[in-house]
Design an enzyme around this catalytic site. Structure first.
Site, PDB file in Angstrom:
ATOM      1  N   ASN A  37     -33.409  38.681  53.544  1.00  0.00           N
ATOM      2  CA  ASN A  37     -32.758  38.553  54.923  1.00  0.00           C
ATOM      3  C   ASN A  37     -31.641  39.637  55.217  1.00  0.00           C
ATOM      4  OD1 ASN A  37     -34.476  36.524  55.955  1.00  0.00           O
ATOM      5  ND2 ASN A  37     -32.479  35.128  55.887  1.00  0.00           N
ATOM      6  N   SER A  49     -29.562  29.116  54.429  1.00  0.00           N
ATOM      7  CA  SER A  49     -29.847  30.265  54.715  1.00  0.00           C
ATOM      8  C   SER A  49     -29.047  31.067  55.051  1.00  0.00           C
ATOM      9  CB  SER A  49     -30.370  30.541  56.895  1.00  0.00           C
ATOM     10  OG  SER A  49     -31.886  29.868  56.525  1.00  0.00           O
ATOM     11  N   HIS A 100     -33.616  28.553  48.029  1.00  0.00           N
ATOM     12  CA  HIS A 100     -33.244  29.537  49.523  1.00  0.00           C
ATOM     13  C   HIS A 100     -35.867  29.240  49.781  1.00  0.00           C
ATOM     14  CE1 HIS A 100     -33.266  32.329  52.526  1.00  0.00           C
ATOM     15  NE2 HIS A 100     -33.354  31.119  53.376  1.00  0.00           N
ATOM     16  N   GLU A 104     -35.820  31.874  47.311  1.00  0.00           N
ATOM     17  CA  GLU A 104     -34.386  32.461  46.067  1.00  0.00           C
ATOM     18  C   GLU A 104     -33.678  31.502  45.700  1.00  0.00           C
ATOM     19  OE1 GLU A 104     -33.679  36.363  48.870  1.00  0.00           O
ATOM     20  OE2 GLU A 104     -33.066  34.200  49.448  1.00  0.00           O
TER      21      GLU A 104
HETATM   22  N1  LIG Z   1     -36.759  27.775  59.804  1.00  0.00           N
HETATM   23  C1  LIG Z   1     -36.163  28.309  58.713  1.00  0.00           C
HETATM   24  O1  LIG Z   1     -36.894  29.533  59.297  1.00  0.00           O
HETATM   25  C2  LIG Z   1     -35.726  28.234  57.857  1.00  0.00           C
HETATM   26  C3  LIG Z   1     -36.501  29.443  56.642  1.00  0.00           C
HETATM   27  C4  LIG Z   1     -34.942  29.638  55.349  1.00  0.00           C
HETATM   28  C5  LIG Z   1     -34.319  28.386  55.493  1.00  0.00           C
HETATM   29  N2  LIG Z   1     -34.172  27.462  56.892  1.00  0.00           N
HETATM   30  C6  LIG Z   1     -32.622  26.434  56.033  1.00  0.00           C
HETATM   31  O2  LIG Z   1     -33.286  25.615  55.848  1.00  0.00           O
HETATM   32  C7  LIG Z   1     -32.618  23.974  56.599  1.00  0.00           C
HETATM   33  C8  LIG Z   1     -33.121  23.412  57.504  1.00  0.00           C
HETATM   34  O3  LIG Z   1     -34.200  24.061  58.754  1.00  0.00           O
HETATM   35  P1  LIG Z   1     -35.180  23.311  59.847  1.00  0.00           P
HETATM   36  O4  LIG Z   1     -35.512  24.869  60.356  1.00  0.00           O
HETATM   37  O5  LIG Z   1     -35.629  22.402  58.536  1.00  0.00           O
HETATM   38  O6  LIG Z   1     -34.183  22.962  61.156  1.00  0.00           O
HETATM   39  P2  LIG Z   1     -35.271  21.375  61.875  1.00  0.00           P
HETATM   40  O7  LIG Z   1     -33.891  21.517  62.689  1.00  0.00           O
HETATM   41  O8  LIG Z   1     -36.690  21.949  62.158  1.00  0.00           O
HETATM   42  O9  LIG Z   1     -35.015  20.136  60.229  1.00  0.00           O
HETATM   43  C9  LIG Z   1     -33.116  19.933  60.040  1.00  0.00           C
HETATM   44  C10 LIG Z   1     -33.306  18.210  59.486  1.00  0.00           C
HETATM   45  O10 LIG Z   1     -32.610  18.045  59.183  1.00  0.00           O
HETATM   46  C11 LIG Z   1     -32.276  16.552  59.791  1.00  0.00           C
HETATM   47  N3  LIG Z   1     -31.287  16.327  59.695  1.00  0.00           N
HETATM   48  C12 LIG Z   1     -29.351  16.387  60.292  1.00  0.00           C
HETATM   49  N4  LIG Z   1     -28.718  16.227  59.679  1.00  0.00           N
HETATM   50  C13 LIG Z   1     -28.622  15.049  58.543  1.00  0.00           C
HETATM   51  C14 LIG Z   1     -28.660  13.999  57.927  1.00  0.00           C
HETATM   52  N5  LIG Z   1     -26.784  14.703  57.092  1.00  0.00           N
HETATM   53  N6  LIG Z   1     -28.617  13.764  56.554  1.00  0.00           N
HETATM   54  C15 LIG Z   1     -30.250  13.985  56.845  1.00  0.00           C
HETATM   55  N7  LIG Z   1     -30.874  14.580  57.699  1.00  0.00           N
HETATM   56  C16 LIG Z   1     -30.398  15.977  58.321  1.00  0.00           C
HETATM   57  C17 LIG Z   1     -31.948  17.039  61.157  1.00  0.00           C
HETATM   58  O11 LIG Z   1     -32.582  15.041  62.150  1.00  0.00           O
HETATM   59  C18 LIG Z   1     -33.757  17.145  61.681  1.00  0.00           C
HETATM   60  O12 LIG Z   1     -34.677  16.357  61.119  1.00  0.00           O
HETATM   61  C19 LIG Z   1     -31.075  24.843  57.515  1.00  0.00           C
HETATM   62  O13 LIG Z   1     -30.486  25.058  56.330  1.00  0.00           O
HETATM   63  C20 LIG Z   1     -32.084  26.546  57.427  1.00  0.00           C
HETATM   64  O14 LIG Z   1     -31.073  26.880  57.385  1.00  0.00           O
HETATM   65  C21 LIG Z   1     -34.425  27.438  57.667  1.00  0.00           C
END
Ligand SMILES: NC(=O)c1ccc[n+]([C@@H]2O[C@H](COP(=O)([O-])OP(=O)(O)OC[C@H]3O[C@@H](n4cnc5c(N)ncnc54)[C@H](O)[C@@H]3O)[C@@H](O)[C@H]2O)c1
Length: 417
Positions: free
Chosen positions: A189, A118, A139, A151
């Site tokens: 954002n 993000s 993104h 994005e």
């Molecule tokens: N949630 C949102 O609204 C959103 C929107 C856009 C981007 N993002 C980005 O997407 C990414 C994930 O966000 P999310 O909300 O899905 O998080 P989340 O916490 O729901 O999921 C993250 C997952 O990654 C796994 N993980 C962590 N380290 C790992 C590794 N080394 N190898 C494999 N898996 C691993 C965790 O076990 C978890 O299941 C982040 O970078 C976040 O900034 C999130």
């Protein structure tokens, strides 16, 4: 290159949505997480996504066939054959650097490595590999299986070919990609948080209640008001983003202290049952929202802090709440993005519409009202409220040149500086 086999790292909220949209366009997907339980949760979520497609008319056999394209895993063993990886693990730079180093060692040289970060630097993540030209930001927006916008963000060394493949893949997934140059907060954002932050100052000044502000903004053409969005996203997450953007862009993003007060009080929004509103799980459908009774005290505390900072300028003469007060900072930030050539003018409205559901276009609004009007309004708000409204230099320059709208920027980039 056309992507046929992909992998997604992280089977959480974003990773499972992304794996689902990849499989829907016939791509084989490996979904990797650290533990089998997390993989199973992710697969379970994807199954639910396909079930809801079936309810909306997809044939069960088709849903079963597409779901079968997703394979869960906890190892990198099968990554030798992938064309592209999208990483959606935790938003921590050390985690991402480790993952990209490993991916670079294991994936075939042709593979493109994308990150769904993000806010972290694509260029820094790319530097953990020996193929920075094949690393790119993709993104997605939450929920990834529904939101159209992606994005696509090149890092400093990303090749045009990599960007082309990423854009093509987005179109194959029926997404709307917008190319955005790397900058803090990327486009959506960065623009959205100027509005969220300004809404906090309106509240602090006592010009309107959260419901009044939310209602007026929805009337203006946004899908939900800022306070409903704060509560849905999580006050802690928003406080973090606000602080980050301020650290990168300075006084224009001077954060209202209110979010920090709410985080300290544990009022984090829907997830804790209280944020700006109360979120009672037993509330009846259609029941009016109730304001968190602790909010008034937190506003009073935030006001004490705002009064003592030099960068913000509370308005002396409150005259009720005009939605323009929160819309204009977004328009101004969009113009700063144009000034920095982060994005093409036409893409701003496409991005805000597909990433946030905006019915109004900021650039379309500027066209309708004229740039001279935009500058006049921003200047008035700048005088009343200070640095958060300082008009972008590009706007000043275009008005001086008697340019009416941004369509001329599409004909030839206007050099800035
Ligand atoms: N949630 C949102 O609204 C959103 C929107 C856009 C981007 N993002 C980005 O997407 C990414 C994930 O966000 P999310 O909300 O899905 O998080 P989340 O916490 O729901 O999921 C993250 C997952 O990654 C796994 N993980 C962590 N380290 C790992 C590794 N080394 N190898 C494999 N898996 C691993 C965790 O076990 C978890 O299941 C982040 O970078 C976040 O900034 C999130």
């Amino acid at each position: 290159m056309r992507v046929q086999r992909a992998a997604v790292i992280g089977a959480g909220a974003m990773g499972s949505g992304i794996a689902c949209v990849l499989s829907q366009c016939g791509i084989e997907v490996l979904l990797k997480d650290v533990e089998q339980a997390a993989v199973d949760r992710g697969l379970g979520n994807i199954k639910k996504m396909f079930d809801s497609r079936v309810k909306k008319g997809m044939a069960q056999t088709e849903a079963d066939k597409l779901f079968a394209l997703v394979q869960g895993t906890t190892s990198y063993e099968d990554f030798k054959n992938v064309d592209l990886v999208i990483e959606a693990a935790f938003e921590e730079i050390s985690v991402k650097l480790d993952i990209f180093k490993t991916l670079d060692e294991i994936c075939p040289p042709r593979a493109i490595l994308a990150t769904n970060t993000s806010a972290l630097s694509i260029s820094e993540i790319a530097a953990a590999t020996n193929r920075p030209e094949k690393v790119v930001g993709m993104h997605f927006f939450n929920p990834a299986q529904f939101m159209k916008l992606v994005e696509v963000i090149p890092g400093v060394k990303t090749s045009d070919e990599t960007v082309k493949v990423a854009l093509e893949l987005c179109r194959d997934m029926q997404k709307t990609p917008v190319k955005v140059e790397e900058c803090p907060g990327f486009l959506v954002n960065r623009v959205l948080f100027t509005y969220m932050n300004e809404a906090l100052y309106v509240l602090q000044e006592g010009l309107a209640t959260p419901e009044e502000i939310d209602a007026k903004v929805v009337e203006f053409g946004l899908p939900m008001g800022p306070f409903a969005l704060f509560d849905m996203t999580g006050i802690d997450v928003c406080a973090h983003v606000n602080k980050f953007l301020y650290s990168q862009y300075g006084p224009r993003f001077s954060p209202s202290p209110l979010l920090a007060k709410m985080v300290a009080a544990g009022a984090l929004g829907q997830k804790t049952g209280a944020g700006f509103y109360l979120h009672d799980k037993n509330a009846l459908k259609g029941e009016a929202k109730k304001i968190n009774p602790a909010l008034q005290e937190m506003i009073a505390q935030a006001n004490k802090e705002t009064a003592s900072t030099s960068e913000t300028k509370p308005s002396g003469k409150a005259k009720g709440f005009d939605a323009l007060r929160v819309i204009l900072p977004m328009l101004n930030e969009s113009i700063y993005c144009l000034q920095e050539q982060v994005v093409a003018a036409d893409d701003i409205d496409i991005a805000m519409q597909n990433g946030c559901g905006f019915k109004i276009g900021l650039i379309a609004m500027a066209k309708e009202k004229g740039l001279a009007w935009c500058l006049q309004e921003l200047t008035a708000y700048h005088q009343a409220h200070g640095e958060r409204f300082r008009p972008a230099w590009l706007l000043v320059k275009l008005v001086g040149a008697q340019v009416h709208d941004f369509s001329e920027l599409n004909k030839k980039p206007i050099a800035v500086g």
